[in-house]
Scaffold this active site. Sequence first.
Site, PDB file in Angstrom:
ATOM      1  N   ARG A  67       0.819  -1.213   0.000  1.00  8.78           N
ATOM      2  CA  ARG A  67       0.000   0.000   0.000  1.00  8.78           C
ATOM      3  C   ARG A  67       0.855   1.267   0.000  1.00  8.78           C
ATOM      4  O   ARG A  67       0.563   2.207  -0.747  1.00  8.78           O
ATOM      5  CB  ARG A  67      -0.979  -0.035   1.179  1.00  8.78           C
ATOM      6  CG  ARG A  67      -2.119  -1.032   0.975  1.00  8.78           C
ATOM      7  CD  ARG A  67      -3.225  -0.880   1.999  1.00  8.78           C
ATOM      8  NE  ARG A  67      -2.834  -1.332   3.321  1.00  8.78           N
ATOM      9  CZ  ARG A  67      -2.878  -2.591   3.734  1.00  8.78           C
ATOM     10  NH1 ARG A  67      -3.247  -3.547   2.907  1.00  8.78           N
ATOM     11  NH2 ARG A  67      -2.554  -2.922   4.968  1.00  8.78           N
ATOM     12  N   TYR A  71       0.651   4.307  -2.765  1.00 13.43           N
ATOM     13  CA  TYR A  71       0.414   5.707  -2.408  1.00 13.43           C
ATOM     14  C   TYR A  71       1.512   6.607  -2.971  1.00 13.43           C
ATOM     15  O   TYR A  71       1.246   7.731  -3.415  1.00 13.43           O
ATOM     16  CB  TYR A  71       0.337   5.849  -0.887  1.00 13.43           C
ATOM     17  CG  TYR A  71      -0.744   5.010  -0.237  1.00 13.43           C
ATOM     18  CD1 TYR A  71      -1.861   4.598  -0.950  1.00 13.43           C
ATOM     19  CD2 TYR A  71      -0.633   4.612   1.101  1.00 13.43           C
ATOM     20  CE1 TYR A  71      -2.840   3.812  -0.358  1.00 13.43           C
ATOM     21  CE2 TYR A  71      -1.601   3.830   1.691  1.00 13.43           C
ATOM     22  CZ  TYR A  71      -2.700   3.429   0.963  1.00 13.43           C
ATOM     23  OH  TYR A  71      -3.660   2.647   1.550  1.00 13.43           O
ATOM     24  N   TYR A  93     -12.280   9.049  -2.786  1.00 15.06           N
ATOM     25  CA  TYR A  93     -13.523   8.620  -2.150  1.00 15.06           C
ATOM     26  C   TYR A  93     -13.605   9.162  -0.730  1.00 15.06           C
ATOM     27  O   TYR A  93     -12.615   9.232  -0.013  1.00 15.06           O
ATOM     28  CB  TYR A  93     -13.539   7.090  -2.132  1.00 15.06           C
ATOM     29  CG  TYR A  93     -14.693   6.444  -1.425  1.00 15.06           C
ATOM     30  CD1 TYR A  93     -15.984   6.503  -1.947  1.00 15.06           C
ATOM     31  CD2 TYR A  93     -14.505   5.744  -0.242  1.00 15.06           C
ATOM     32  CE1 TYR A  93     -17.043   5.882  -1.311  1.00 15.06           C
ATOM     33  CE2 TYR A  93     -15.552   5.113   0.407  1.00 15.06           C
ATOM     34  CZ  TYR A  93     -16.827   5.182  -0.133  1.00 15.06           C
ATOM     35  OH  TYR A  93     -17.865   4.574   0.513  1.00 15.06           O
ATOM     36  N   HIS A  95     -13.866  11.744   2.360  1.00 17.72           N
ATOM     37  CA  HIS A  95     -13.156  13.003   2.582  1.00 17.72           C
ATOM     38  C   HIS A  95     -11.744  12.826   2.049  1.00 17.72           C
ATOM     39  O   HIS A  95     -11.065  11.854   2.409  1.00 17.72           O
ATOM     40  CB  HIS A  95     -13.117  13.329   4.075  1.00 17.72           C
ATOM     41  CG  HIS A  95     -12.579  14.698   4.388  1.00 17.72           C
ATOM     42  ND1 HIS A  95     -11.291  15.081   4.070  1.00 17.72           N
ATOM     43  CD2 HIS A  95     -13.161  15.770   4.981  1.00 17.72           C
ATOM     44  CE1 HIS A  95     -11.091  16.327   4.457  1.00 17.72           C
ATOM     45  NE2 HIS A  95     -12.211  16.773   5.008  1.00 17.72           N
ATOM     46  N   VAL A  98      -8.934  12.226   4.783  1.00 19.08           N
ATOM     47  CA  VAL A  98      -9.120  11.266   5.870  1.00 19.08           C
ATOM     48  C   VAL A  98      -8.742   9.877   5.366  1.00 19.08           C
ATOM     49  O   VAL A  98      -9.383   9.343   4.456  1.00 19.08           O
ATOM     50  CB  VAL A  98     -10.577  11.278   6.375  1.00 19.08           C
ATOM     51  CG1 VAL A  98     -10.766  10.218   7.469  1.00 19.08           C
ATOM     52  CG2 VAL A  98     -10.947  12.654   6.908  1.00 19.08           C
ATOM     53  N   ALA A 125     -16.650   9.006   6.385  1.00 19.38           N
ATOM     54  CA  ALA A 125     -17.381   7.918   7.035  1.00 19.38           C
ATOM     55  C   ALA A 125     -17.769   8.293   8.463  1.00 19.38           C
ATOM     56  O   ALA A 125     -18.800   7.842   8.974  1.00 19.38           O
ATOM     57  CB  ALA A 125     -16.537   6.645   7.028  1.00 19.38           C
ATOM     58  N   GLN A 167     -10.767   1.051  10.366  1.00 24.67           N
ATOM     59  CA  GLN A 167     -10.109  -0.020   9.613  1.00 24.67           C
ATOM     60  C   GLN A 167      -9.825  -1.224  10.511  1.00 24.67           C
ATOM     61  O   GLN A 167      -8.769  -1.839  10.443  1.00 24.67           O
ATOM     62  CB  GLN A 167      -8.814   0.492   8.960  1.00 24.67           C
ATOM     63  CG  GLN A 167      -9.064   1.596   7.944  1.00 24.67           C
ATOM     64  CD  GLN A 167      -7.814   2.053   7.227  1.00 24.67           C
ATOM     65  OE1 GLN A 167      -6.711   1.983   7.765  1.00 24.67           O
ATOM     66  NE2 GLN A 167      -7.983   2.533   6.002  1.00 24.67           N
TER      67      GLN A 167
END
Length: 268
Positions: A67, A71, A93, A95, A98, A125, A167
Amino acid sequence: MTAKKGELVVVGTGISFGHLTMEAKAQIERADIVLAAIPNGVMADYLLQLNPQTESLMSLYGDGRTRPQTYEAMTQRIIDEVQAGKYVCTVFYGHPGVFVTPTHEAIRRLRALGYRARMLPGISAEDCLFADLGIDPSDNGCVSYEATAFLFSRRPIDPTVTMLLWQIGIVGECTLTEYAPGPNAMRVIQNMLLTQFPPDHRLCIYEAASIPGLPTRIDWFPLADLLSIATKPYSTLLIPALCLPEFASERLAELGLSEQDLAAFSPA
């Protein structure tokens, strides 16, 4: 320092289809290129309607990348387009600030290089959670942690404050390639919570609806059952407060107040 040609504006789609703000929509429409990291196909198609120069960043996932590597690839792609002199709108997707590493990193690097870069707020969320569960974070306070950071750090657990673990579905996953909890991680989380909450304290797994008409996941269960609850990478674990905090009587005395004087601040 005079800003260089090329500019970045970062926007979010919100969680559900109707969350895109008018301000974000206007930025998407005016951009020379739109770089989008949107898992929702319906929203991805809509972005193409708003601006045909929309390209997806989702292909940067996979190919054996971790990941953080994904990024970094996203960050560099954004920077390259701005340095090419374009007005770039990056769309993420929810904010856009965030749980989104590339947006913050691209803004930081571009500003350091002398480019204009800014972020517009979006619906996250957390906003959906407060609305769907009827929670006002001002009632007794609310603390919010990424689940793995909470697991790895020595943090106090305050049973008088509502706690959110984001998460939870990838808690303790250290390879940064898998999308499931790490070995034994959920059990350790359960044991941590049991130091302050009884086994029958009710928790909630929450997943906001991403498409209008689809159900929001709101599953309540006792803490004792945590290990048997199915999660997804984006699941949030809500731990409601167990009790009210004690009043700081010494501070009240300094202010010339008593607990009875504070009754006006309590709900009827």
